[in-house]
Design a protein around this motif. Structure first.
Motif, PDB file in Angstrom:
ATOM      1  N   LYS A 215      43.947  37.416  43.757  1.00 59.84           N
ATOM      2  CA  LYS A 215      43.472  36.914  44.782  1.00 59.84           C
ATOM      3  C   LYS A 215      42.252  36.568  45.555  1.00 59.84           C
ATOM      4  N   VAL A 216      41.366  37.925  45.901  1.00 57.39           N
ATOM      5  CA  VAL A 216      40.217  38.671  46.253  1.00 57.39           C
ATOM      6  C   VAL A 216      38.928  37.748  45.184  1.00 57.39           C
ATOM      7  N   ALA A 217      39.369  37.450  43.941  1.00 56.06           N
ATOM      8  CA  ALA A 217      38.656  36.731  43.402  1.00 56.06           C
ATOM      9  C   ALA A 217      38.293  35.503  42.540  1.00 56.06           C
ATOM     10  N   MET A 218      39.756  35.379  43.255  1.00 54.25           N
ATOM     11  CA  MET A 218      39.149  33.306  43.545  1.00 54.25           C
ATOM     12  C   MET A 218      38.883  32.857  44.467  1.00 54.25           C
ATOM     13  N   SER A 248      42.327  51.895  32.271  1.00 51.37           N
ATOM     14  CA  SER A 248      42.045  52.935  33.415  1.00 51.37           C
ATOM     15  C   SER A 248      42.081  51.046  34.332  1.00 51.37           C
ATOM     16  N   TRP A 249      41.665  51.561  35.678  1.00 52.49           N
ATOM     17  CA  TRP A 249      41.274  49.846  36.604  1.00 52.49           C
ATOM     18  C   TRP A 249      39.896  49.129  35.800  1.00 52.49           C
ATOM     19  N   VAL A 250      39.165  49.936  35.268  1.00 47.92           N
ATOM     20  CA  VAL A 250      38.248  49.311  34.601  1.00 47.92           C
ATOM     21  C   VAL A 250      38.509  48.399  33.427  1.00 47.92           C
ATOM     22  N   ALA A 255      39.835  43.027  31.813  1.00 49.04           N
ATOM     23  CA  ALA A 255      41.036  41.878  30.942  1.00 49.04           C
ATOM     24  C   ALA A 255      41.510  40.820  32.337  1.00 49.04           C
ATOM     25  N   THR A 256      41.729  41.361  33.139  1.00 52.70           N
ATOM     26  CA  THR A 256      42.248  39.929  34.252  1.00 52.70           C
ATOM     27  C   THR A 256      41.379  39.739  35.169  1.00 52.70           C
ATOM     28  N   ASP A 257      39.799  39.796  34.173  1.00 50.25           N
ATOM     29  CA  ASP A 257      38.127  38.401  34.803  1.00 50.25           C
ATOM     30  C   ASP A 257      37.979  38.570  36.364  1.00 50.25           C
ATOM     31  N   PHE A 258      38.480  40.253  37.068  1.00 51.49           N
ATOM     32  CA  PHE A 258      38.279  40.193  37.968  1.00 51.49           C
ATOM     33  C   PHE A 258      36.883  40.764  37.959  1.00 51.49           C
ATOM     34  N   LEU A 259      36.109  41.364  37.401  1.00 51.63           N
ATOM     35  CA  LEU A 259      34.409  41.882  36.977  1.00 51.63           C
ATOM     36  C   LEU A 259      33.640  41.316  37.066  1.00 51.63           C
ATOM     37  N   ASP A 281      28.734  44.195  30.434  1.00 53.01           N
ATOM     38  CA  ASP A 281      29.357  42.829  29.642  1.00 53.01           C
ATOM     39  C   ASP A 281      29.456  40.922  30.341  1.00 53.01           C
ATOM     40  N   THR A 282      29.873  41.944  31.806  1.00 54.28           N
ATOM     41  CA  THR A 282      30.368  41.627  33.257  1.00 54.28           C
ATOM     42  C   THR A 282      29.233  41.370  33.967  1.00 54.28           C
ATOM     43  N   GLY A 283      28.519  41.919  34.070  1.00 55.06           N
ATOM     44  CA  GLY A 283      27.169  41.739  34.956  1.00 55.06           C
ATOM     45  C   GLY A 283      28.209  42.225  36.424  1.00 55.06           C
ATOM     46  N   THR A 284      28.624  43.200  35.779  1.00 57.21           N
ATOM     47  CA  THR A 284      29.360  44.321  36.540  1.00 57.21           C
ATOM     48  C   THR A 284      27.541  44.623  37.897  1.00 57.21           C
TER      49      THR A 284
END
Length: 452
Positions: A215-218, A248-250, A255-259, A281-284
């Motif tokens: 939800k946060v990511a959305m 791990s959390w990362v 995997a869930t596209d949060f980053l 890769d994700t630009g985090t």
């Protein structure tokens, strides 16, 4: 042609509000080098010109001139992560590991003490400390962010409010739904404010369920706002994640596209090579908190490896309860030493790189790099000056070395945020320091039955 006289060409002067001159200016960008005998022209909230002193004074007609003849001028420092009101818990929990520090000391104290008045007083105390040590922009993740916003606008500080998202009931909310309701309303209120920005602040992956992190990511993606989260803070956190989830959390958040580029991952002390690749890769973005990590023996963020992989890295102090100070110069010093030690190479952790991380690097992690972090025309007039006639700085061979490896915080003499002067000759302009200290002492005596 007879009868005409030659008229000498005169360049018209442009008006501005303030010209600042100094023997040493460190613009950070576009070139991160010392500029000798340069000047800034300030118009309203912005820097309108930067260049050699003679060029600026010859092109601009200023209402006021600030000649800092013995000073270093540089962008204001950007403290990319903290819990500001926790200045009131400075020294309350010492010599404990992270999980014990949180569960046995900090959370019980917060349950007993935290309210709106606590947050307002602690935040004001933090602002005073940061301004006097050269910080002009903060990021805060704490309860009652609406009160923090009010104090920030009153004092004139720039900052990001990462409103807390917790599943457990707390003094500010009953759970995630109320956190999001209050926080998103705060974002609506400050969306166009010149000083305050709002982001989501899920405490950690182990305190906010995976469904709620989705939800946060959305919301972050829909509203185009940042997400700041404690991530991989120590080995126990990562070990627990692998035991409970098999990764791990990362790895899970990847995997869930949060980053992604709107995510500001704080601490990141336990990272494998593949996880660094996921972050890159994700630009985090990553925020390094060296003092807090060292004090809690949490580990060390592999800053050099992350930056070499193209990751944007900033620096934060964390809260004064886990650091005891909000001095970004000290954080720079520790960051430099850790880089040299971790890589077993004194050529790592260069002072120029460290200053970049504490200014434009930190601004980039907060999504503010287009507005602050360097002395460039068009950017906000957020800058600080240090008087070099101080012990711990003299003799001055290298301004970068003086700032990172000297003892410069006490030399901060002048601070401007958005074109407004908030520190003048070491005196706070918008905060009554003596009254603030007296009020803090009174609060401490009342809360703990002691005097200080």
């Amino acid at each position: 042609m007879a009868g005409l006289k030659a008229v000498p060409y005169t360049r018209s002067m442009q008006d501005c509000d303030l010209i600042v001159t100094a023997p040493f200016m460190l613009p950070v960008a576009p070139e991160n080098a010392v500029c000798h005998d340069h000047a800034l022209a300030i118009g309203g909230e912005n820097i309108v010109a930067f260049g050699p002193r003679d060029e600026i004074t010859g092109a601009y007609n200023a209402s006021d001139v600030l000649d800092l003849s013995q000073h270093i001028v540089l962008p204001g420092l950007v403290n990319a992560h903290g819990h500001l009101a926790m200045t009131l818990l400075r020294g309350a929990g010492e010599d404990q590991a992270l999980q014990a520090w949180l569960t046995d000391t900090i959370w019980p104290l917060e349950g007993r003490l935290v309210n709106e008045q606590f947050v307002e007083l602690g935040t004001r105390l933090a602002f005073a400390e940061m301004l006097k040590s050269g910080t002009t922009t903060f990021s805060d993740m704490y309860f009652f962010p609406e009160n923090v916003a009010r104090v920030a606008t009153e004092i004139g500080m720039r900052g990001q409010l990462a409103f807390p998202v917790f599943e457990m009931s707390n003094v500010w909310s009953s759970g995630v739904a109320e956190c999001l309701h209050k926080g998103l309303a705060l974002n609506d209120e400050y969306r166009h404010h010149p000083l305050v920005t709002v982001s989501l602040g899920p405490h950690a992956a182990y305190t906010v369920g995976l469904e709620n992190l989705d939800k946060v990511a959305m919301y972050a993606n829909e509203l185009d706002i940042g997400v700041q989260i404690h991530l991989h803070e120590n080995s126990a956190e990562v070990t627990e994640a692998r035991g409970n989830h098999g990764r791990s959390w990362v790895e899970h958040l990847y995997a869930t596209d949060f980053l992604g580029p709107n995510v500001q991952a704080v601490h990141m002390t336990q990272l494998t090579e593949s996880e660094i690749g996921m972050v890159a890769d994700t630009g985090t973005r990553v925020i390094h908190c060296p003092a807090s990590n060292l004090k809690l023996a949490s580990g060390y963020c592999p800053v050099e490896t992350l930056r070499n992989a193209g990751v944007s890295v900033g620096i934060g102090t964390d809260g004064a309860a886990s650091n005891n100070r909000l001095d970004m110069f000290k954080e720079m010093h520790l960051a430099a030493l850790l880089a040299k030690h971790e890589n077993e190479d004194p050529e790592h952790g260069k002072a120029t790189d460290i200053l970049y991380m504490a200014t434009l690097g930190s601004a980039d992690t907060l999504g503010l790099g287009d507005r602050i972090g360097s002395l460039e025309p068009g950017k906000a007039a957020d800058f600080i000056a240090l008087d070099t006639r101080q012990l711990g700085i003299q003799p001055l061979y290298d301004p970068f070395a003086a700032l990172v490896h000297g003892t410069p915080a006490h030399a901060v003499s002048d601070v401007f945020v958005n074109g407004a002067q908030l520190l003048r000759n070491r005196e706070l302009v918008t905060i009554e320091e003596a009254a603030l200290i007296e009020k803090t002492q009174a609060w401490h005596a009342d809360a703990f039955g002691t005097s200080s």
